[in-house]
Design a protein around this motif. Structure first.
Motif, short mmCIF file in Angstrom:
data_model
loop_
_atom_site.label_atom_id
_atom_site.label_comp_id
_atom_site.label_asym_id
_atom_site.label_seq_id
_atom_site.Cartn_x
_atom_site.Cartn_y
_atom_site.Cartn_z
N ILE A 175 -3.16 -14.07 4.98
CA ILE A 175 -2.70 -14.02 3.80
C ILE A 175 -2.19 -15.20 3.00
O ILE A 175 -2.22 -15.37 1.97
N THR B 245 -0.43 -5.24 5.96
CA THR B 245 0.23 -4.23 6.79
C THR B 245 1.74 -4.69 7.05
O THR B 245 1.84 -5.82 7.73
N LYS C 259 -4.76 -17.76 2.20
CA LYS C 259 -5.80 -17.30 1.46
C LYS C 259 -4.93 -17.43 -0.12
O LYS C 259 -5.85 -17.85 -0.98
N TYR D 290 -5.97 -9.66 -5.34
CA TYR D 290 -5.23 -8.35 -5.29
C TYR D 290 -5.15 -8.01 -3.89
O TYR D 290 -6.42 -7.62 -3.37
N GLU D 291 -4.22 -7.98 -3.04
CA GLU D 291 -4.34 -7.65 -1.76
C GLU D 291 -3.24 -6.61 -1.21
O GLU D 291 -2.00 -6.54 -1.64
N ALA D 292 -3.37 -5.95 -0.17
CA ALA D 292 -2.60 -5.15 0.50
C ALA D 292 -2.36 -5.77 1.81
O ALA D 292 -3.18 -6.39 2.54
N ARG E 206 -2.82 -19.84 -0.70
CA ARG E 206 -2.86 -21.27 -0.90
C ARG E 206 -4.04 -21.62 -1.46
O ARG E 206 -3.98 -22.60 -2.32
N HIS E 207 -5.09 -21.11 -1.22
CA HIS E 207 -6.37 -21.49 -1.81
C HIS E 207 -6.77 -20.70 -3.02
O HIS E 207 -7.46 -21.28 -3.91
N ASN F 297 0.97 -1.24 -0.08
CA ASN F 297 -0.17 0.09 -0.14
C ASN F 297 0.82 1.35 -0.18
O ASN F 297 0.19 2.40 0.30
#
Lengths: 375, 302
Positions: A210, A201, A213, A197-199, A215-216, A172
């Protein structure tokens, strides 16, 4: 009270007399950047480069008969400190400025220099918008911008890794998100599916959610946007959670922090300037650093070395510190640097340097055959 | 929804939550006794991680058997960090005990800044790698997707510690004295309880727990720097308030709720909202239960 007033008046007069005399025998180069704090390891090597180049030039008679004086300002890569640093450099009459280091602070400081018509050349700020067409005529950089990196990495993902499903993880921050978005734009246009598509911290105490997530989502490749510290922590946890697909990152990833992961660092790719270590100027720059500081140069050293050479070359050819004349030279006259022979295009980006994909093999970063040359 | 995925996220959240809980206990114990938010507590956690790193490095260097390094390093970190906690109280809080309530709070923030910069100068500003000290655990292979060795270690150690703490407070003499002091310090002192030494004990226990959390997270993440205490401390403080500050079971429940909520947010929504949602949760709970989930109703003494 009266005596104080006389003293003050005398002092003002003395200063007023002293100033113009001083400005004529030195060329002042501002060197703002992170010299302390968490990102000091990005800023100190560039300050070292500035010291080495200026000492070398001064030893051989200076520029146009004038000695170079460095004005180092610490901004810790923080926006508020960056504007202070810029104001201070302007008040100290810097002729040209080599910095800032991080993209955010560079963006904040730029208007100050623009207003005073001072050339700013950053060795490490990679945010694309800094050199958007016609916006900052006084800004230059000796580093590839993020979309140049993204152009290389996305090409690599398409042609070499041949991936179909991509996950993007970024911090981010301007640098990290810029890199992830740049890749996403190009790859989605090429018809590659985005599965995540992830940010994250960067300071979080754990990244298992995360990782699970990911892995899936089963991506073929993870595009990571961010700096080395986050990369080290994330990749370690990814591998432990059996997310073993390739990770592709920007140049901030190419660092000892990744190599210290050991086996987990295998299958990590990043873009980084093409290896120019066979150039004589590169060898000279490296040896000077080893001799003076007793260690191998760190992040951004050669870019800063190149920026210093380009600025000095500009002043020398222009025959003065006149901003318009220096800019003219920078645009048209190539200068030999440790990272190749450079000119600057109309937007201020360095042309002539190459970018390659690097990967980790046997605990070391090695250059692959995959590369592009910037225009 | 996919049950397997849900369980994976749940356990991820439990791991994270039990670390929050370990640190939150320090906030809650200190608040219970002297009504002070010890803002330097996150830094105590960071000092714990660094102590373990230094001791582990030294043990590795002299060739100590690999299996024992983590245990010895953790014990050393707990002891050394407890000493930090003890000193912190004596230096920064004890002289201000009869001062207005805001003074020790400022002193706490000062100590936090001091400790951060002390480690920054004495060690480095960079992230330093923390060695892999947790042994492989073959019996976890079948649970591999749900729990790795470090997750398992974190859960076991923090559960055991918290149980011991609860029994210690409930059944031992010191524990009873501590509760008495928390209820009414003046009355406890009249009955012959040495409040000063009890306050010291509280700081020692709280710091030891934070150090334990620091060691566990450092070996889980594999990297530490001088700044790791800030966000961890902030989250743990949130957890303590969420559970009801001053209540020991509350800190545990608050930590776990926060950890699981964060894990679920990342898993089902997006990592972007992880922090947003955890603080929204805090606001919501405080609106409907102002004293936290397990906090007792108190009459405000302003």
């Amino acid at each position: 009270m009266k005596r104080f007033a006389i003293c003050a008046a005398a002092l003002v007069a003395a200063v007023a007399l002293a100033c113009p005399a001083q400005a004529k025998d030195t060329i002042k180069i501002g060197v703002p950047g992170a010299h302390t704090g968490g990102l000091a390891s990005y800023g100190m090597p560039t300050l070292n480069a500035a010291k080495i180049v200026s000492e070398k030039v001064n030893a051989s008679g200076g520029v146009l008969g004038m000695k170079i004086q460095l004005l180092a300002e610490d901004d810790q890569c923080k926006n508020d400190l960056a504007s202070n640093a810029a104001t201070k450099l302007i008040s100290e009459d810097a002729d040209v400025v080599m910095g800032h280091i991080c993209s955010g602070p560079t963006k904040v400081a730029l208007p100050y220099y623009n207003k005073e018509h001072i050339i700013l050349m950053s060795p490490t700020a990679t945010t694309p918008s800094l050199t958007a067409a016609g916006v900052n005529p006084m800004f230059f950089r000796t580093v590839a911008k993020d979309d140049a990196q993204a152009a290389l990495t996305s090409k690599f993902i398409l042609e070499s890794l041949k991936s179909k499903k991509i996950a993007y993880v970024h911090d981010n921050d301007e640098y990290g998100k810029g890199f992830a978005d740049g890749n996403k734009d190009i790859l989605e246009k090429a018809g590659v599916e985005t599965v995540l598509y992830e940010a994250v911290t960067p300071d979080a105490v754990d990244f298992s959610a995360i990782s699970r997530k990911l892995r899936h989502a089963k991506p073929d490749v993870i595009v990571f946007g961010g700096y080395k510290d986050l990369a080290g922590k994330l990749i370690k946890q990814f591998r432990r959670e059996k997310v073993n697909c390739p990770v592709v990152g920007p140049d901030g990833v190419k660092d000892q922090a990744i190599l210290e992961l050991g086996a987990a660092a295998e299958n990590v790719y990043c873009s980084y300037p093409k290896d120019t270590s066979t150039l004589p100027l590169f060898k000279e720059a490296r040896e000077a650093h080893v001799k003076q500081f007793g260690s191998e140069p760190g992040f951004g050293y050669y870019n800063a070395y190149a920026a210093m050479l380009a600025l000095i070359h500009g002043i020398e050819k222009a025959g003065s510190t006149d901003t318009a004349k220096i800019i003219e030279v920078l645009h048209n006259d190539p200068v030999d640097t440790p990272i190749g022979s450079l000119t600057f295009n109309a937007n201020g980006d360095a042309a002539g340097m190459g970018l390659s994909i690097y990967t980790v093999k046997d605990g070391k970063f090695v250059e692959t055959e995959f590369n592009i040359t910037l225009k | 929804m996919d049950l397997q995925y849900f369980i994976e996220l749940l356990f991820g959240g439990l791991t994270r939550g039990s670390i929050y809980a370990l640190i939150a206990l320090g906030y809650t114990l200190v608040y219970g006794i002297i009504g002070l938010i010890n803002f330097a507590h996150g830094e105590i956690y960071m000092v714990g991680a660094f102590t373990a790193l230094l001791v582990a490095g030294w043990l590795g260097y002299i060739g100590f058997p690999a299996g024992g390094i983590l245990l010895v390093a953790a014990l050393a970190a707990v002891a050394w960090t407890a000493a930090y906690g003890f000193t912190l109280e004596k230096v920064a809080y004890k002289p201000l005990r009869s001062a207005p309530r805001l003074s020790p709070l400022i002193s706490a923030i000062g100590m936090s800044i001091f400790l951060q910069n002390y480690v920054l100068l004495a060690q480095t500003s960079d992230f330093v790698p923390f060695p892999d000290l947790v042994p492989e655990m073959p019996f976890l292979a079948s649970l591999g997707d749900v729990m790795g060795p470090t997750d398992f270690l974190i859960l076991v150690v923090s559960c055991t510690t918290m149980l011991v703490l609860v029994f210690w407070i409930r059944y031992t003499r010191t524990g009873k004295a501590m509760r008495a002091t928390a209820q009414n310090r003046k009355m406890a002192m009249l009955l012959g309880i040495n409040a000063d030494s009890l306050i010291s004990v509280t700081f020692i226990v709280g710091s030891a727990l934070a150090a334990l959390g620091g060691v566990l997270i450092a070996s889980h993440m594999g990297q530490i720097n001088f700044n790791i205490g800030f966000l961890a401390g902030m989250k743990a403080f949130t957890a303590a308030v969420l559970g009801g500050i001053g209540s020991v079971p509350g800190a545990v429940v608050g930590g776990l709720v926060l950890g699981i909520a964060e894990s679920m947010t990342t898993g089902y929504l997006s990592g972007n909202y992880e922090d947003v949602l955890s603080f929204c949760l805090l606001i919501l709970i405080l609106i409907f239960r102002p004293d936290g989930i397990l906090g007792k109703k108190q009459v405000q003494k302003v």
